[in-house]
Design a protein around this motif. Structure first.
Motif, PDB file in Angstrom:
ATOM      1  N   MET A 147      49.322  45.788  42.039  1.00  0.00           N
ATOM      2  CA  MET A 147      49.157  45.322  43.412  1.00  0.00           C
ATOM      3  C   MET A 147      49.732  43.921  43.593  1.00  0.00           C
ATOM      4  O   MET A 147      50.378  43.619  44.595  1.00  0.00           O
ATOM      5  CB  MET A 147      47.680  45.347  43.804  1.00  0.00           C
ATOM      6  N   VAL A 148      49.532  43.047  42.603  1.00  0.00           N
ATOM      7  CA  VAL A 148      50.104  41.704  42.685  1.00  0.00           C
ATOM      8  C   VAL A 148      51.623  41.770  42.629  1.00  0.00           C
ATOM      9  O   VAL A 148      52.324  41.016  43.321  1.00  0.00           O
ATOM     10  CB  VAL A 148      49.541  40.819  41.560  1.00  0.00           C
ATOM     11  N   ARG A 149      52.162  42.706  41.850  1.00  0.00           N
ATOM     12  CA  ARG A 149      53.617  42.863  41.774  1.00  0.00           C
ATOM     13  C   ARG A 149      54.172  43.330  43.125  1.00  0.00           C
ATOM     14  O   ARG A 149      55.255  42.892  43.545  1.00  0.00           O
ATOM     15  CB  ARG A 149      53.975  43.861  40.676  1.00  0.00           C
ATOM     16  N   VAL A 177      41.062  39.860  41.932  1.00  0.00           N
ATOM     17  CA  VAL A 177      42.374  39.363  41.497  1.00  0.00           C
ATOM     18  C   VAL A 177      43.343  39.307  42.674  1.00  0.00           C
ATOM     19  O   VAL A 177      44.089  38.336  42.840  1.00  0.00           O
ATOM     20  CB  VAL A 177      42.917  40.255  40.362  1.00  0.00           C
ATOM     21  N   VAL A 178      43.324  40.354  43.513  1.00  0.00           N
ATOM     22  CA  VAL A 178      44.209  40.376  44.676  1.00  0.00           C
ATOM     23  C   VAL A 178      43.850  39.262  45.652  1.00  0.00           C
ATOM     24  O   VAL A 178      44.729  38.607  46.234  1.00  0.00           O
ATOM     25  CB  VAL A 178      44.136  41.754  45.361  1.00  0.00           C
ATOM     26  N   ALA A 181      45.229  36.007  44.392  1.00  0.00           N
ATOM     27  CA  ALA A 181      46.675  35.934  44.610  1.00  0.00           C
ATOM     28  C   ALA A 181      47.003  35.663  46.074  1.00  0.00           C
ATOM     29  O   ALA A 181      47.899  34.870  46.393  1.00  0.00           O
ATOM     30  CB  ALA A 181      47.333  37.235  44.150  1.00  0.00           C
ATOM     31  N   LEU A 182      46.277  36.287  47.006  1.00  0.00           N
ATOM     32  CA  LEU A 182      46.530  36.056  48.426  1.00  0.00           C
ATOM     33  C   LEU A 182      46.117  34.649  48.839  1.00  0.00           C
ATOM     34  O   LEU A 182      46.756  34.039  49.710  1.00  0.00           O
ATOM     35  CB  LEU A 182      45.778  37.098  49.258  1.00  0.00           C
ATOM     36  N   ALA A 183      45.030  34.119  48.256  1.00  0.00           N
ATOM     37  CA  ALA A 183      44.637  32.738  48.558  1.00  0.00           C
ATOM     38  C   ALA A 183      45.702  31.754  48.086  1.00  0.00           C
ATOM     39  O   ALA A 183      46.031  30.774  48.785  1.00  0.00           O
ATOM     40  CB  ALA A 183      43.292  32.422  47.909  1.00  0.00           C
ATOM     41  N   GLU A 241      35.236  36.614  49.177  1.00  0.00           N
ATOM     42  CA  GLU A 241      35.366  35.617  50.238  1.00  0.00           C
ATOM     43  C   GLU A 241      36.804  35.154  50.411  1.00  0.00           C
ATOM     44  O   GLU A 241      37.272  34.985  51.550  1.00  0.00           O
ATOM     45  CB  GLU A 241      34.468  34.418  49.940  1.00  0.00           C
ATOM     46  N   ASN A 242      37.536  34.970  49.311  1.00  0.00           N
ATOM     47  CA  ASN A 242      38.914  34.534  49.438  1.00  0.00           C
ATOM     48  C   ASN A 242      39.790  35.590  50.098  1.00  0.00           C
ATOM     49  O   ASN A 242      40.768  35.271  50.775  1.00  0.00           O
ATOM     50  CB  ASN A 242      39.488  34.161  48.069  1.00  0.00           C
ATOM     51  N   LEU A 243      39.433  36.886  49.938  1.00  0.00           N
ATOM     52  CA  LEU A 243      40.201  37.950  50.573  1.00  0.00           C
ATOM     53  C   LEU A 243      39.878  38.066  52.058  1.00  0.00           C
ATOM     54  O   LEU A 243      40.762  38.296  52.880  1.00  0.00           O
ATOM     55  CB  LEU A 243      39.928  39.279  49.868  1.00  0.00           C
ATOM     56  N   SER A 244      38.601  37.908  52.426  1.00  0.00           N
ATOM     57  CA  SER A 244      38.219  37.996  53.836  1.00  0.00           C
ATOM     58  C   SER A 244      38.731  36.809  54.640  1.00  0.00           C
ATOM     59  O   SER A 244      39.011  36.937  55.835  1.00  0.00           O
ATOM     60  CB  SER A 244      36.698  38.088  53.956  1.00  0.00           C
ATOM     61  N   LEU A 245      38.878  35.648  54.019  1.00  0.00           N
ATOM     62  CA  LEU A 245      39.399  34.482  54.719  1.00  0.00           C
ATOM     63  C   LEU A 245      40.912  34.530  54.891  1.00  0.00           C
ATOM     64  O   LEU A 245      41.448  33.822  55.746  1.00  0.00           O
ATOM     65  CB  LEU A 245      39.012  33.198  53.975  1.00  0.00           C
ATOM     66  N   PHE A 246      41.594  35.338  54.098  1.00  0.00           N
ATOM     67  CA  PHE A 246      43.052  35.393  54.188  1.00  0.00           C
ATOM     68  C   PHE A 246      43.507  36.097  55.456  1.00  0.00           C
ATOM     69  O   PHE A 246      44.416  35.651  56.148  1.00  0.00           O
ATOM     70  CB  PHE A 246      43.616  36.115  52.959  1.00  0.00           C
TER      71      PHE A 246
END
Length: 297
Positions: A147-149, A177-178, A181-183, A241-246
Motif C-alpha cells: 500500500m505504501v508503494r 503504517v499507512v 506514511a500519509l501524515a 488518528e493520523n489517518l483520520s486527520l489526513f
C-alpha cells in the motif's frame, strides 16, 4: 452508447433551470458549479519557434485544479445521474484536492452506506479532471509495504488519484503504517520546496529510508462503508488518528425525494420515454410507498 451524453446534457439543463429560478443573486450558484477554464500560454519571444501551450483547469468557487490530460485509464465504467447530492460531493472533493484549501490538497474520504455510489462518484470526478484513478480495495488483504508503494507511485507520477476503497476493512496494523506514511506525505506537501524540475514547486517525503517526490496532480482518496450513523461513529473511532486527520470527511447518508425524482427522470429520458417528468413523479411515488410499506415488515 449515447446514455452518458444524454445524462450530461440533461444535467446542464437542470443547472440552467435552477440558475434562472434564483431571484436575488446567481453569482454564488454559478461559482458552485464545476467549470472548465483555459488559460493561453505566454509567448516567450520572437526567436523561439515553439508554440506556447495553454493550461486547462477545473474551477469551483475560488479553487482551481489543473487538468491532468490523462486519457488512458480515465474512462468511467458506469454512468451516474448527477444530482444535487452529487454536486455537493463534487465540491467537497475538489476543495480537498486544491493546494489552496484547508487540507492542503491531501484528499477526501467519502463516508456512507453501501450503494450510495461513492466509488463511482470519485471515478467520475477523476474522469472530469483528466486523471487516472486506480482502485485499491481494502478487503483484498494488501500488506503495508504494498500500500505504501502504491501511494508513492500515485503521488510521484502525477495526474493520478489512488482510491483506497472501503478502507475500514483494512487491518489496524496496516492502517497504522499507512496513516504514518500519509501524515509524512501531508507534512511534505505543506512544506513544499523548489526543485530543479523546470522550476516547478515539488514536494518530497521520506519514509523508511526512501525519498519520494510528490508531483502536482497526485493524491490519495478513500471511501468508508457503514450502515447507519451509530456504526459510522464507531468505524471512525477505529481509524488511527493520523489517518483520520489526513482526509477531509464527506458523509453521504441518503437520497432526498427530489434526488430520486431527478434520477428517475434522467434514466427514463435516456431510455427513450416521452414525458419523463410526469413518469418520474409516478415512479418515485410508487417506489416511496412500497418502501414505506415494506420497511416496517
Amino acid at each position: 452508447k449515447y446514455t452518458d451524453a444524454v445524462m450530461r446534457s440533461r444535467h446542464h439543463e437542470h443547472a440552467i433551470e435552477d440558475m434562472l429560478k434564483e431571484e436575488d443573486d446567481v453569482t454564488f450558484f454559478w461559482l458552485a458549479q464545476m467549470r472548465h477554464h483555459f488559460e493561453p500560454g505566454k509567448k516567450r519571444g520572437r526567436g523561439s519557434g515553439a508554440t506556447p501551450t495553454g493550461k486547462t483547469s477545473i474551477r469551483i468557487f475560488g479553487v482551481a485544479v489543473d487538468h491532468g490530460g490523462e486519457m488512458h485509464g480515465a474512462a468511467s465504467r458506469s454512468t451516474m445521474v448527477i444530482t444535487p447530492l452529487t454536486e455537493r460531493c463534487y465540491r467537497a472533493i475538489l476543495l480537498s484536492l486544491s493546494a489552496a484549501g484547508a487540507h492542503g490538497g491531501s484528499g477526501v474520504v467519502l463516508n456512507g452506506p453501501p450503494g450510495m455510489g461513492k466509488t463511482d462518484t470519485m471515478r467520475m470526478v477523476a474522469q472530469t479532471c483528466g486523471v487516472a484513478c486506480p482502485l485499491l480495495n481494502g478487503a483484498a488483504g494488501h500488506g503495508p509495504e504494498g500500500m505504501v508503494r502504491m501511494i508513492r507511485a500515485s503521488t510521484g507520477s502525477g495526474s493520478c488519484w489512488l482510491l483506497l476503497d472501503n478502507i475500514g476493512r483494512v487491518p489496524l496494523a496496516v492502517l497504522s503504517v499507512v496513516g504514518h506514511a500519509l501524515a509524512t506525505l501531508r507534512r511534505s506537501m505543506i512544506g513544499s520546496r523548489v526543485t530543479e524540475d523546470e522550476g516547478r514547486v515539488l514536494s518530497s517525503f521520506e519514509f523508511n529510508g526512501r525519498t519520494s517526490i510528490v508531483r502536482p496532480g497526485g493524491c490519495v482518496v478513500a471511501t468508508v462503508d457503514f450502515d447507519h450513523e451509530e456504526r459510522s461513529e464507531k468505524a471512525r473511532k477505529q481509524l488511527p488518528e493520523n489517518l483520520s486527520l489526513f482526509f477531509r470527511p464527506c458523509t453521504l447518508l441518503s437520497f432526498g425525494k427530489d434526488d430520486l425524482s431527478r434520477v428517475a427522470e434522467v434514466v427514463l429520458l435516456a431510455g427513450g420515454f416521452h414525458c419523463p417528468e410526469r413518469l418520474a413523479k409516478r415512479v418515485t411515488t410508487l417506489h416511496t410507498c412500497a418502501l414505506q410499506l415494506l420497511g416496517g415488515a
